[in-house]
Write a protein that holds these residues in place. Structure first.
Motif, short mmCIF file in Angstrom:
data_model
loop_
_atom_site.label_atom_id
_atom_site.label_comp_id
_atom_site.label_asym_id
_atom_site.label_seq_id
_atom_site.Cartn_x
_atom_site.Cartn_y
_atom_site.Cartn_z
N ALA A 265 8.34 5.92 4.55
CA ALA A 265 9.13 4.81 5.08
C ALA A 265 10.60 5.15 5.23
CB ALA A 265 8.99 3.60 4.14
N ILE B 148 -2.57 4.99 3.54
CA ILE B 148 -1.55 3.95 3.69
C ILE B 148 -0.47 4.11 2.62
CG2 ILE B 148 -1.11 1.47 3.68
CD1 ILE B 148 -3.88 1.05 4.85
N VAL B 149 -0.87 4.47 1.41
CA VAL B 149 0.12 4.74 0.36
C VAL B 149 1.00 5.93 0.78
CG1 VAL B 149 0.42 5.51 -2.02
CG2 VAL B 149 -1.25 3.74 -1.50
N PHE C 75 3.21 -5.34 1.58
CA PHE C 75 2.05 -5.10 2.45
C PHE C 75 1.49 -6.45 2.88
CE2 PHE C 75 2.46 -1.47 -0.31
CZ PHE C 75 2.33 -0.39 0.55
N GLN D 12 8.34 -2.16 -1.67
CA GLN D 12 7.81 -2.45 -0.34
C GLN D 12 6.80 -3.59 -0.40
OE1 GLN D 12 6.82 0.69 2.43
NE2 GLN D 12 7.77 2.25 1.13
N ALA E 190 3.43 4.78 3.34
CA ALA E 190 4.53 4.03 2.71
C ALA E 190 5.58 4.97 2.13
CB ALA E 190 3.98 3.11 1.63
N LYS E 191 5.15 6.13 1.67
CA LYS E 191 6.09 7.10 1.12
C LYS E 191 6.94 7.75 2.21
CE LYS E 191 3.23 8.22 -2.90
NZ LYS E 191 2.41 9.25 -3.59
N ALA F 203 8.12 -3.40 5.11
CA ALA F 203 6.71 -3.79 5.03
C ALA F 203 5.83 -3.03 6.01
CB ALA F 203 6.57 -5.29 5.27
N ILE F 204 4.57 -2.90 5.60
CA ILE F 204 3.50 -2.38 6.46
C ILE F 204 2.50 -3.51 6.67
CG2 ILE F 204 1.53 -0.80 6.59
CD1 ILE F 204 3.12 1.23 5.02
N LEU G 135 6.10 1.41 -5.94
CA LEU G 135 5.89 1.12 -4.52
C LEU G 135 5.88 -0.39 -4.28
CD1 LEU G 135 5.19 2.03 -1.64
CD2 LEU G 135 2.78 2.07 -2.32
#
Length: 560
Positions: free
Chosen positions: A454, A447-448, A132, A130, A451-452, A89-90, A126
């Motif tokens: 991660a 932010i996307v 958020f 994951q 996430a990539k 998670a972010i 995504l």
């Protein structure tokens, strides 16, 4: 039979009412999004959260984390599919600084734009992999001052404080002396003052540079009177404890707005308590005044040699630099001013006390503007941000953010020239609202993109080798295929973050001669790996699984 018919009829009516309610929310949300002309107050923000929860029920869960002393809700959204708590998670946090309205828009806007694209294959994947966690506004008591009858910049919540330590609370706030509905500035002509007019733009004031023989001619204060007659102006008004000064890292007591002790406020306590239970978080993104994305932190060996660590570990600083490069490439921002984190800053807490990679950006700053005249602009000890803003605003056709200086009668300065005016509140750190959507879009892409990057585990290079006496040697690499480490070096020092667990599931006929059935691994850097080997006696199949909260789980089946 009659009961069955009535029951079915009632269910149909309830279904129609429910669908009508959803349709109403969708229409209201779309109309609102198209018609919004200014930053969101608390009621508007709550409606935007409600609309998302109704429109994407399979992807969004919203709740009230707590309420402030002022009775305002601290809202939280969990975005993702399935068991969100089991996926990396972010965390996205807005409103850490009450004057920074843009941070609220960036946080809730990120949620809206991400969900609006949830049918796109890449985003759908995504959200399957994951989670958020979005906290749109951590300073709702403060941000509401933007919408008050008298508009004034405010950082603190509704907790009553005694900032000047005189035994009285909230007794000396600001006053709107010229009745224009906003708190600006007042300049008092006085030879003891430290300010002078900016010769490049007399609308702004500059600190006089004594080393160059310059003399000050004005005292510069925020608009108001000395209510408690202590010689200080507006030093103890409403707006008690600031969220971004109340975190436990580098907390400074006896500082105005900091609170009596670290994490004294309900909103700070609720967020930090919640985050400490969220072991799946690998990164925190804060939309606030600190900026380690435009320019990353630098490794300082002395900072990690102390008992209390004050610098980023080298491996973590490298990860910050990697993310910073991605940020600048995606957002295409430039000329970011240098920032220094205040004591009690939340984004600093995210790294030093929470142990996660913690990134922060204000998202926008006033672009550097060229002088109005052909002559070379003078340089002063303090860069004149006001004059730069006025030049930029003039070039953008923005004309309603400056109040011309005008003389007023002031009870504390009888027979002296006192003028009220100057740059309006909020405009130096919040762009015109028409620019917000573009800023939100760029930072959603960032932010996307983050996430990539991660951390993600893969079990590769699996090998089996038959040896004597019915033994099989099994070897594999546990690889982190992501760009970011599975957890930080400072997290390793805290003994709090969860390590990678590797477990071999075997049957009763299989015996381990060497290698452990269950073991934990330290952090694996981005694109790094660790080799593991076992010597097993027996036949059949085994399953090897590697997992951690910040990476998810991967397994492989091996035949002996």
């Amino acid at each position: 039979m009659l009961f069955s018919i009535n029951c079915t009829h009632n269910l149909n009516i309830m279904k129609k009412l429910y669908l009508f309610k959803l349709l109403f929310l969708f229409i209201a949300g779309n109309v609102f999004a198209q018609n919004q002309q200014d930053y969101s107050n608390n009621a508007t923000l709550a409606q935007r959260v409600k609309t998302l929860s109704a429109k994407y029920p399979q992807l969004v869960k919203s709740k009230t984390l707590t309420q402030t002393v002022g009775g305002k809700e601290i809202l939280m959204l969990t975005i993702g599919s399935g068991k969100t708590e089991d996926k990396p998670a972010i965390v996205v946090v807005g409103g850490v600084e009450g004057k920074h309205l843009l941070g609220v828009e960036m946080a809730i806007g990120f949620a809206e734009k991400l969900l609006a694209s949830s049918a796109v294959d890449s985003v759908k994947t995504l959200l399957n992999n994951q989670t958020f966690y979005v906290f749109p506004n951590m300073s709702p008591d403060a941000t509401e001052q933007y919408f008050a009858k008298v508009k004034a910049e405010r950082s603190g919540n509704a907790t009553k404080t005694d900032d000047d330590r005189d035994g009285r609370e909230n007794e000396d706030g600001s006053e709107d002396l010229n009745g224009d509905g906003k708190i600006t500035w007042m300049r008092i002509a006085n030879p003891t003052g430290k300010y002078k007019l900016n010769t490049d733009d007399p609308r702004s004031m500059l600190l006089a540079d004594a080393t160059k023989g310059e003399n000050g001619k004005y005292i510069l204060l925020t608009e108001g009177i000395d209510n408690d007659k202590d010689g200080e102006f507006n030093e103890d008004g409403e707006g008690g404890v600031a969220f971004n000064k109340n975190s436990s890292y580098n907390f400074k007591p006896f500082v105005a707005g900091a609170g009596e002790y670290a994490v004294s406020e309900k909103e700070n306590r609720a967020l930090l308590d919640w985050l400490f239970d969220a072991f799946n978080v690998y990164a925190v993104v804060t939309f606030g005044p600190t900026n380690n994305l435009s320019t990353p932190v630098t490794f300082n060996p002395q900072g990690i040699s102390k008992r209390i660590i004050t610098g980023w570990f080298e491996a973590d600083a490298k990860a910050n630099a990697l993310v910073s490069e991605r940020y600048n490439k995606i957002t295409k921002t430039k000329d970011a001013p240098k920032t220094a984190a205040e004591s009690g800053d939340f984004s600093q807490w995210g790294y030093f006390h929470y142990g996660r990679l913690s990134f922060s950006t204000p998202g926008w700053w006033v672009p550097k503007a060229t002088p109005d005249t052909a002559r070379k602009e003078k340089k002063f000890v303090n860069e004149d941000a006001v004059a730069n803003y006025l030049r930029w605003a003039g070039g953008q056709g923005i004309t309603d953010t400056f109040t011309p200086w005008k003389a007023v009668n002031h009870p504390d300065f009888p027979n002296q020239t006192v003028e009220v005016g100057g740059l309006d509140p909020f405009v130096l750190i919040n762009p015109p609202y028409k620019m917000v959507d573009g800023i939100v879009a760029k930072h959603t892409d960032f932010i996307v993109g983050l996430a990539k990057m991660a951390p993600q585990l893969e079990l590769i290079n699996v090998k089996t080798e038959k040896v004597a006496d019915g033994l099989t040697r099994v070897t594999l690499n546990v690889m982190n295929t992501g760009d970011l480490p599975t957890y930080t070096k400072i997290g390793d020092r805290s003994y709090f973050l969860k390590k990678i667990m590797v477990k071999v599931n075997s049957n009763a006929n299989q015996t381990f001669v060497s290698g452990r059935k269950t073991q934990t691994l330290e952090s694996i850097e981005g694109k790094g790996y660790k080799e593991l080997t076992w010597l097993i006696k027996g036949s059949g199949k085994i399953t090897i699984e590697a997992c951690s909260p910040t990476t998810g789980s991967k397994s492989v089946e091996v035949s002996l």
